[in-house]
Write a protein that holds these residues in place. Structure first.
Motif, PDB file in Angstrom:
ATOM      1  N   LYS A  60       7.886   5.197  -2.719  1.00 36.11           N
ATOM      2  CA  LYS A  60       8.742   6.361  -3.008  1.00 36.11           C
ATOM      3  C   LYS A  60       8.170   7.670  -2.467  1.00 36.11           C
ATOM      4  CE  LYS A  60      11.813   3.834  -4.888  1.00 36.11           C
ATOM      5  NZ  LYS A  60      13.002   3.501  -4.074  1.00 36.11           N
ATOM      6  N   SER A 113      14.584   8.227  -0.903  1.00 36.73           N
ATOM      7  CA  SER A 113      15.595   7.298  -1.416  1.00 36.73           C
ATOM      8  C   SER A 113      16.166   6.417  -0.306  1.00 36.73           C
ATOM      9  CB  SER A 113      16.732   8.080  -2.083  1.00 36.73           C
ATOM     10  OG  SER A 113      17.365   8.940  -1.150  1.00 36.73           O
ATOM     11  N   SER A 133       9.875  12.885  -2.393  1.00 35.25           N
ATOM     12  CA  SER A 133      10.532  11.689  -2.907  1.00 35.25           C
ATOM     13  C   SER A 133      11.495  11.143  -1.855  1.00 35.25           C
ATOM     14  CB  SER A 133      11.294  12.019  -4.186  1.00 35.25           C
ATOM     15  OG  SER A 133      11.944  10.870  -4.694  1.00 35.25           O
TER      16      SER A 133
END
Length: 272
Positions: free
Chosen positions: A115, A75, A73
Protein backbone atom coordinates in the motif's frame (compact mmCIF):
# COMPACT_ATOMS: atom_id res chain seq x y z
CA UNK A 1 -16.60 -2.91 -8.68
CA UNK A 2 -17.53 -4.47 -11.99
CA UNK A 3 -16.53 -8.12 -11.85
CA UNK A 4 -14.48 -9.37 -14.78
CA UNK A 5 -16.02 -12.44 -16.37
CA UNK A 6 -14.78 -13.75 -19.68
CA UNK A 7 -16.55 -16.43 -21.65
CA UNK A 8 -14.04 -19.10 -22.70
CA UNK A 9 -15.66 -19.62 -26.12
CA UNK A 10 -15.58 -15.91 -26.88
CA UNK A 11 -11.92 -15.64 -25.85
CA UNK A 12 -10.94 -18.56 -28.07
CA UNK A 13 -12.59 -16.89 -31.04
CA UNK A 14 -10.32 -13.84 -30.75
CA UNK A 15 -7.68 -15.85 -32.62
CA UNK A 16 -8.44 -17.37 -36.00
CA UNK A 17 -7.41 -21.00 -36.61
CA UNK A 18 -3.69 -21.16 -37.30
CA UNK A 19 -3.11 -17.54 -36.33
CA UNK A 20 0.26 -17.01 -34.67
CA UNK A 21 0.42 -16.20 -30.96
CA UNK A 22 2.43 -13.03 -31.67
CA UNK A 23 -0.39 -11.59 -33.78
CA UNK A 24 -2.90 -12.25 -31.03
CA UNK A 25 -0.61 -10.62 -28.46
CA UNK A 26 -0.55 -7.52 -30.64
CA UNK A 27 -4.30 -7.26 -30.04
CA UNK A 28 -3.64 -6.71 -26.32
CA UNK A 29 -2.25 -3.16 -26.45
CA UNK A 30 -1.85 -2.54 -22.72
CA UNK A 31 -0.52 -5.90 -21.53
CA UNK A 32 0.86 -7.56 -24.67
CA UNK A 33 4.46 -7.31 -23.42
CA UNK A 34 3.86 -8.67 -19.91
CA UNK A 35 6.39 -11.49 -19.20
CA UNK A 36 7.25 -11.64 -22.91
CA UNK A 37 10.36 -13.76 -23.43
CA UNK A 38 9.87 -15.39 -20.05
CA UNK A 39 6.77 -17.36 -19.01
CA UNK A 40 4.10 -15.54 -21.03
CA UNK A 41 3.65 -18.59 -23.25
CA UNK A 42 2.39 -20.50 -20.21
CA UNK A 43 -0.65 -18.21 -19.98
CA UNK A 44 -3.64 -19.34 -22.02
CA UNK A 45 -5.91 -17.14 -24.11
CA UNK A 46 -8.35 -16.68 -21.26
CA UNK A 47 -5.67 -15.49 -18.83
CA UNK A 48 -4.22 -13.07 -21.37
CA UNK A 49 -7.60 -11.58 -22.23
CA UNK A 50 -8.46 -11.39 -18.54
CA UNK A 51 -5.20 -9.56 -17.82
CA UNK A 52 -5.96 -7.00 -20.53
CA UNK A 53 -9.39 -6.41 -19.03
CA UNK A 54 -7.84 -5.62 -15.65
CA UNK A 55 -6.57 -2.30 -17.01
CA UNK A 56 -9.01 0.40 -15.92
CA UNK A 57 -7.38 3.55 -17.26
CA UNK A 58 -4.43 4.80 -19.31
CA UNK A 59 -1.87 7.16 -17.79
CA UNK A 60 0.69 9.35 -19.59
CA UNK A 61 3.55 10.83 -17.56
CA UNK A 62 5.96 13.56 -18.58
CA UNK A 63 9.71 13.46 -18.04
CA UNK A 64 10.54 13.30 -14.30
CA UNK A 65 6.86 13.11 -13.33
CA UNK A 66 6.21 10.68 -10.46
CA UNK A 67 3.76 7.81 -10.66
CA UNK A 68 4.10 7.03 -6.96
CA UNK A 69 5.85 9.01 -4.23
CA UNK A 70 7.42 7.37 -1.22
CA UNK A 71 4.90 6.89 1.58
CA UNK A 72 1.82 7.80 -0.49
CA UNK A 73 -1.17 5.49 -0.19
CA UNK A 74 -1.81 3.45 -3.33
CA UNK A 75 -5.08 1.93 -4.57
CA UNK A 76 -3.87 0.77 -8.00
CA UNK A 77 -0.84 -0.75 -9.68
CA UNK A 78 0.42 0.18 -13.14
CA UNK A 79 1.89 -1.75 -16.06
CA UNK A 80 4.38 0.12 -18.25
CA UNK A 81 3.32 0.16 -21.91
CA UNK A 82 5.89 2.57 -23.40
CA UNK A 83 8.89 4.39 -21.98
CA UNK A 84 11.19 4.01 -18.98
CA UNK A 85 10.56 4.34 -15.26
CA UNK A 86 13.04 4.36 -12.37
CA UNK A 87 12.76 3.58 -8.68
CA UNK A 88 14.43 6.23 -6.52
CA UNK A 89 15.41 6.66 -2.89
CA UNK A 90 16.82 9.75 -1.22
CA UNK A 91 19.05 10.17 1.80
CA UNK A 92 21.22 13.03 3.02
CA UNK A 93 20.29 15.21 0.06
CA UNK A 94 21.38 12.54 -2.44
CA UNK A 95 19.16 10.60 -4.80
CA UNK A 96 19.80 6.97 -5.72
CA UNK A 97 18.23 5.08 -8.61
CA UNK A 98 17.69 1.54 -7.34
CA UNK A 99 15.86 0.01 -10.29
CA UNK A 100 14.72 0.49 -13.88
CA UNK A 101 11.44 -0.55 -15.49
CA UNK A 102 10.93 -1.21 -19.20
CA UNK A 103 7.75 -1.87 -21.22
CA UNK A 104 5.87 -4.94 -20.04
CA UNK A 105 6.81 -4.44 -16.38
CA UNK A 106 4.26 -3.98 -13.61
CA UNK A 107 6.16 -1.12 -12.04
CA UNK A 108 4.44 -1.17 -8.63
CA UNK A 109 2.63 -4.48 -8.35
CA UNK A 110 4.06 -4.88 -4.84
CA UNK A 111 2.01 -1.85 -3.75
CA UNK A 112 -1.00 -4.20 -3.84
CA UNK A 113 0.31 -5.79 -0.65
CA UNK A 114 2.36 -2.92 0.80
CA UNK A 115 0.00 0.00 0.00
CA UNK A 116 2.77 2.49 0.83
CA UNK A 117 6.14 2.10 -0.87
CA UNK A 118 9.54 2.88 0.66
CA UNK A 119 10.65 4.49 -2.62
CA UNK A 120 9.32 6.68 -5.42
CA UNK A 121 8.67 5.63 -9.02
CA UNK A 122 9.48 8.30 -11.60
CA UNK A 123 9.12 8.54 -15.37
CA UNK A 124 12.30 9.27 -17.33
CA UNK A 125 11.18 10.70 -20.63
CA UNK A 126 7.53 10.30 -21.57
CA UNK A 127 5.88 7.11 -20.33
CA UNK A 128 2.52 5.47 -20.97
CA UNK A 129 1.00 3.07 -18.46
CA UNK A 130 -2.15 1.10 -17.79
CA UNK A 131 -3.68 1.39 -14.32
CA UNK A 132 -5.07 -1.71 -12.56
CA UNK A 133 -7.19 -1.09 -9.43
CA UNK A 134 -6.17 -3.20 -6.45
CA UNK A 135 -9.72 -4.43 -6.03
CA UNK A 136 -9.43 -6.04 -9.47
CA UNK A 137 -6.19 -7.71 -8.43
CA UNK A 138 -7.94 -9.03 -5.34
CA UNK A 139 -10.66 -10.49 -7.57
CA UNK A 140 -7.95 -12.05 -9.77
CA UNK A 141 -6.48 -13.82 -6.75
CA UNK A 142 -9.84 -15.42 -6.06
CA UNK A 143 -10.71 -16.33 -9.64
CA UNK A 144 -7.47 -16.91 -11.59
CA UNK A 145 -4.86 -18.94 -9.69
CA UNK A 146 -2.53 -19.41 -12.68
CA UNK A 147 -2.58 -15.71 -13.60
CA UNK A 148 -2.01 -14.83 -9.94
CA UNK A 149 1.08 -17.05 -9.97
CA UNK A 150 2.32 -15.23 -13.09
CA UNK A 151 1.89 -11.86 -11.36
CA UNK A 152 3.78 -13.21 -8.36
CA UNK A 153 6.50 -14.49 -10.70
CA UNK A 154 6.85 -10.97 -12.14
CA UNK A 155 7.48 -9.50 -8.68
CA UNK A 156 10.05 -12.23 -8.00
CA UNK A 157 11.92 -11.25 -11.16
CA UNK A 158 12.04 -7.70 -9.79
CA UNK A 159 13.59 -9.11 -6.61
CA UNK A 160 16.13 -11.10 -8.63
CA UNK A 161 17.15 -7.95 -10.50
CA UNK A 162 17.54 -6.06 -7.22
CA UNK A 163 19.82 -8.77 -5.83
CA UNK A 164 21.97 -8.65 -8.96
CA UNK A 165 22.27 -4.87 -8.67
CA UNK A 166 23.49 -5.26 -5.08
CA UNK A 167 26.14 -7.72 -6.25
CA UNK A 168 27.05 -5.47 -9.20
CA UNK A 169 27.54 -2.45 -6.95
CA UNK A 170 29.69 -4.49 -4.55
CA UNK A 171 31.80 -6.26 -7.15
CA UNK A 172 32.30 -4.01 -10.18
CA UNK A 173 34.00 -0.70 -10.80
CA UNK A 174 32.02 2.19 -12.30
CA UNK A 175 32.73 1.50 -16.01
CA UNK A 176 31.66 -2.13 -15.58
CA UNK A 177 28.58 -1.10 -13.59
CA UNK A 178 27.44 1.13 -16.43
CA UNK A 179 28.20 -1.59 -18.98
CA UNK A 180 26.26 -4.11 -16.87
CA UNK A 181 23.21 -1.83 -16.69
CA UNK A 182 23.13 -1.43 -20.47
CA UNK A 183 23.66 -5.16 -21.05
CA UNK A 184 20.71 -5.83 -18.75
CA UNK A 185 18.57 -3.28 -20.59
CA UNK A 186 19.48 -4.80 -23.95
CA UNK A 187 18.37 -8.22 -22.73
CA UNK A 188 15.15 -6.96 -21.17
CA UNK A 189 14.24 -4.94 -24.26
CA UNK A 190 14.96 -8.00 -26.41
CA UNK A 191 12.34 -9.94 -24.44
CA UNK A 192 9.67 -7.45 -25.53
CA UNK A 193 10.88 -7.00 -29.10
CA UNK A 194 12.39 -3.53 -28.60
CA UNK A 195 16.12 -4.32 -28.81
CA UNK A 196 18.51 -2.83 -31.35
CA UNK A 197 21.44 -4.97 -32.47
CA UNK A 198 23.96 -2.13 -32.12
CA UNK A 199 22.48 0.27 -29.58
CA UNK A 200 20.35 0.71 -26.49
CA UNK A 201 18.41 3.95 -26.65
CA UNK A 202 17.36 5.48 -23.35
CA UNK A 203 16.51 8.96 -22.03
CA UNK A 204 19.04 8.59 -19.20
CA UNK A 205 21.52 11.38 -18.48
CA UNK A 206 24.98 10.91 -17.03
CA UNK A 207 23.55 12.13 -13.74
CA UNK A 208 21.04 9.27 -13.95
CA UNK A 209 23.88 6.82 -14.60
CA UNK A 210 25.75 8.24 -11.61
CA UNK A 211 22.68 7.75 -9.41
CA UNK A 212 22.32 4.17 -10.65
CA UNK A 213 25.96 3.39 -9.90
CA UNK A 214 26.29 5.22 -6.59
CA UNK A 215 29.05 7.52 -7.83
CA UNK A 216 29.43 11.23 -8.52
CA UNK A 217 28.54 12.74 -11.90
CA UNK A 218 32.26 13.38 -12.48
CA UNK A 219 33.08 9.73 -11.75
CA UNK A 220 30.28 8.60 -14.09
CA UNK A 221 31.69 10.82 -16.84
CA UNK A 222 35.10 9.21 -16.41
CA UNK A 223 33.49 5.75 -16.50
CA UNK A 224 31.76 6.57 -19.78
CA UNK A 225 35.09 7.81 -21.16
CA UNK A 226 36.73 4.53 -20.06
CA UNK A 227 34.23 2.47 -22.06
CA UNK A 228 35.12 4.54 -25.10
CA UNK A 229 38.85 4.27 -24.36
CA UNK A 230 38.78 0.45 -24.27
CA UNK A 231 36.77 0.55 -27.53
CA UNK A 232 33.81 -1.41 -26.20
CA UNK A 233 31.05 1.19 -26.29
CA UNK A 234 30.18 4.84 -26.78
CA UNK A 235 27.44 6.54 -24.79
CA UNK A 236 25.91 9.67 -26.21
CA UNK A 237 22.77 11.38 -24.89
CA UNK A 238 21.59 8.26 -23.12
CA UNK A 239 22.22 5.88 -26.01
CA UNK A 240 24.91 3.21 -25.81
CA UNK A 241 26.44 2.14 -29.12
CA UNK A 242 28.49 -1.03 -29.47
CA UNK A 243 29.59 -3.28 -32.31
CA UNK A 244 30.37 -6.24 -30.04
CA UNK A 245 27.78 -7.16 -27.41
CA UNK A 246 29.63 -10.34 -26.48
CA UNK A 247 32.79 -8.42 -25.63
CA UNK A 248 30.81 -5.85 -23.64
CA UNK A 249 29.04 -8.60 -21.69
CA UNK A 250 32.37 -10.24 -20.85
CA UNK A 251 33.77 -6.91 -19.69
CA UNK A 252 30.69 -6.30 -17.51
CA UNK A 253 30.72 -9.89 -16.20
CA UNK A 254 27.11 -10.02 -17.33
CA UNK A 255 25.17 -13.29 -17.12
CA UNK A 256 21.49 -12.91 -18.06
CA UNK A 257 20.33 -15.98 -16.10
CA UNK A 258 18.91 -13.81 -13.29
CA UNK A 259 16.37 -12.36 -15.76
CA UNK A 260 14.74 -15.81 -16.07
CA UNK A 261 14.61 -15.97 -19.85
CA UNK A 262 16.07 -18.90 -21.75
CA UNK A 263 18.82 -20.38 -19.63
CA UNK A 264 19.52 -22.49 -16.57
CA UNK A 265 17.01 -20.67 -14.32
CA UNK A 266 14.06 -20.79 -16.75
CA UNK A 267 11.17 -22.46 -14.84
CA UNK A 268 9.87 -24.25 -17.95
CA UNK A 269 7.02 -26.63 -17.31
CA UNK A 270 7.11 -25.89 -13.58
CA UNK A 271 4.91 -22.86 -14.23
CA UNK A 272 2.06 -25.00 -15.57
Amino acid sequence: MKLITLDADRVTQTRAPGEARDKRVADLPMTGKFLAGRTRSDLDDGDLEYLECLVDDEITLRDREPLVRRGASSSASAILVDGFMVRTMEQGGRKFIVGINVPGDFVDLHSFALKRLDHSIISVGTSRLGSVPHERLAHTMRERAHLTRALWFATLIDASIHRKWIQMLEQLDAPRRIAHIFCELQSRLAFVGLANSHAVRTPFTQIDLAEMCGVSAVHANRAVAKLREVELARIRRGTLYTSDWDALRRYAQFDAAYLYGDGPLNPGDNMR
